[in-house]
Write a protein that holds these residues in place. Structure first.
Motif, PDB file in Angstrom:
ATOM      1  N   ALA A  98       0.836  -1.209   0.000  1.00 48.01           N
ATOM      2  CA  ALA A  98       0.000   0.000   0.000  1.00 48.01           C
ATOM      3  C   ALA A  98       0.865   1.251   0.000  1.00 48.01           C
ATOM      4  O   ALA A  98       0.596   2.207  -0.745  1.00 48.01           O
ATOM      5  CB  ALA A  98      -0.938  -0.012   1.200  1.00 48.01           C
ATOM      6  N   GLY A  99       1.914   1.259   0.819  1.00 46.86           N
ATOM      7  CA  GLY A  99       2.815   2.409   0.853  1.00 46.86           C
ATOM      8  C   GLY A  99       3.533   2.611  -0.467  1.00 46.86           C
ATOM      9  O   GLY A  99       3.675   3.743  -0.947  1.00 46.86           O
ATOM     10  N   ASN A 100       3.956   1.513  -1.078  1.00 43.27           N
ATOM     11  CA  ASN A 100       4.630   1.598  -2.375  1.00 43.27           C
ATOM     12  C   ASN A 100       3.702   2.165  -3.445  1.00 43.27           C
ATOM     13  O   ASN A 100       4.102   3.019  -4.245  1.00 43.27           O
ATOM     14  CB  ASN A 100       5.147   0.222  -2.806  1.00 43.27           C
ATOM     15  N   VAL A 101       2.470   1.694  -3.463  1.00 42.54           N
ATOM     16  CA  VAL A 101       1.505   2.174  -4.466  1.00 42.54           C
ATOM     17  C   VAL A 101       1.167   3.642  -4.226  1.00 42.54           C
ATOM     18  O   VAL A 101       1.075   4.423  -5.180  1.00 42.54           O
ATOM     19  CB  VAL A 101       0.237   1.283  -4.491  1.00 42.54           C
ATOM     20  N   ARG A 102       1.008   4.039  -2.972  1.00 40.22           N
ATOM     21  CA  ARG A 102       0.723   5.462  -2.674  1.00 40.22           C
ATOM     22  C   ARG A 102       1.811   6.374  -3.241  1.00 40.22           C
ATOM     23  O   ARG A 102       1.511   7.445  -3.758  1.00 40.22           O
ATOM     24  CB  ARG A 102       0.580   5.684  -1.167  1.00 40.22           C
ATOM     25  N   ARG A 103       3.062   5.931  -3.154  1.00 37.42           N
ATOM     26  CA  ARG A 103       4.170   6.757  -3.647  1.00 37.42           C
ATOM     27  C   ARG A 103       4.138   6.947  -5.169  1.00 37.42           C
ATOM     28  O   ARG A 103       4.768   7.862  -5.690  1.00 37.42           O
ATOM     29  CB  ARG A 103       5.513   6.167  -3.212  1.00 37.42           C
ATOM     30  N   THR A 104       3.398   6.113  -5.896  1.00 39.71           N
ATOM     31  CA  THR A 104       3.323   6.272  -7.360  1.00 39.71           C
ATOM     32  C   THR A 104       2.413   7.428  -7.751  1.00 39.71           C
ATOM     33  O   THR A 104       2.370   7.802  -8.916  1.00 39.71           O
ATOM     34  CB  THR A 104       2.799   4.999  -8.049  1.00 39.71           C
ATOM     35  N   GLN A 105       1.657   7.934  -6.794  1.00 43.21           N
ATOM     36  CA  GLN A 105       0.700   9.018  -7.058  1.00 43.21           C
ATOM     37  C   GLN A 105      -0.317   8.601  -8.123  1.00 43.21           C
ATOM     38  O   GLN A 105      -0.665   9.388  -9.006  1.00 43.21           O
ATOM     39  CB  GLN A 105       1.432  10.296  -7.423  1.00 43.21           C
ATOM     40  N   ARG A 106      -0.785   7.364  -7.991  1.00 42.46           N
ATOM     41  CA  ARG A 106      -1.873   6.850  -8.830  1.00 42.46           C
ATOM     42  C   ARG A 106      -3.034   6.531  -7.881  1.00 42.46           C
ATOM     43  O   ARG A 106      -3.233   5.387  -7.488  1.00 42.46           O
ATOM     44  CB  ARG A 106      -1.414   5.601  -9.591  1.00 42.46           C
ATOM     45  N   PRO A 107      -3.796   7.567  -7.486  1.00 42.65           N
ATOM     46  CA  PRO A 107      -4.815   7.389  -6.453  1.00 42.65           C
ATOM     47  C   PRO A 107      -5.959   6.463  -6.856  1.00 42.65           C
ATOM     48  O   PRO A 107      -6.781   6.112  -6.012  1.00 42.65           O
ATOM     49  CB  PRO A 107      -5.312   8.811  -6.180  1.00 42.65           C
ATOM     50  N   TRP A 108      -6.024   6.065  -8.075  1.00 36.48           N
ATOM     51  CA  TRP A 108      -7.040   5.119  -8.524  1.00 36.48           C
ATOM     52  C   TRP A 108      -6.619   3.670  -8.231  1.00 36.48           C
ATOM     53  O   TRP A 108      -7.336   2.737  -8.569  1.00 36.48           O
ATOM     54  CB  TRP A 108      -7.356   5.305 -10.014  1.00 36.48           C
TER      55      TRP A 108
END
Length: 184
Positions: A98-108
């Motif tokens: 979840a933290g890794n995905v949040r850092r991509t700035q892809r809120p979808w």
């Protein structure tokens, strides 16, 4: 450049690995990320994403999201008009992913802990596409039930990459042998 290659370009594997493994990000093999899980081999991930045929705007379920790398790749393929939900059985890995995905700035896109005793995420179904990054002993019909009427699922079943395509007819095809951690 095709869409999968473009997604790989904007989603470096190193960003989804524990610090001690980042120097091995270019290794074309699975990398153990803890709790019995791996970050899958890039060539295998590319093959699976090609078979999944994600389109912009698709609703996608990523089962066995682990480090979040496949969830982020899927989000690059769907674009902001899509939705990608990653589910991971191991809470520590779900938090990491979840933290890794949040850092991509892809809120979808997001990664959450899978509900105990529930395969997939039926509460948010139907999905246009479902990607499963763990080996099922048999074709998981519970996940197939979460597909939209024209949906597609890619899942390793007994070591064979399997594609289920729904439409006027249900079509199941096999695409070579692969090794994955077991689906639990």
């Amino acid at each position: 450049m095709d869409a999968v290659a473009a997604a790989f370009d904007v989603t470096p594997r190193a960003d989804f690995l524990p610090p001690e493994l980042r120097q091995r990000a270019d290794h074309d093999g699975p990398l153990a990320i803890g709790r019995g899980a791996t970050c899958s081999q890039p060539r295998t991930v590319a093959a699976m994403l090609g078979l999944l045929a994600v389109q912009p705007g698709d609703r996608v379920l990523d089962v066995g999201a682990g480090s979040g790398w496949t969830t982020a790749l899927l989000a690059a393929l769907t674009g902001p008009s899509g939705l990608v939900i990653g589910v991971e059985l191991e809470p520590e890995l779900a938090d990491f992913g979840a933290g890794n995905v949040r850092r991509t700035q892809r809120p979808w896109a997001s990664v959450t802990v899978a509900a105990a005793g529930v395969l997939g995420d039926p509460d948010h179904a139907p999905y246009d596409r479902i990607l499963v990054s763990a080996n099922a002993a048999v074709l998981p019909l519970t996940l197939e039930d979460q597909l939209a009427p024209d949906g597609r699922m890619v899942v390793p079943v007994a070591g064979v990459m399997t594609v289920v395509q729904l439409g006027a007819e249900r079509v199941v095809t096999e695409h070579g042998r692969y090794s994955f951690v077991p689906l639990r």
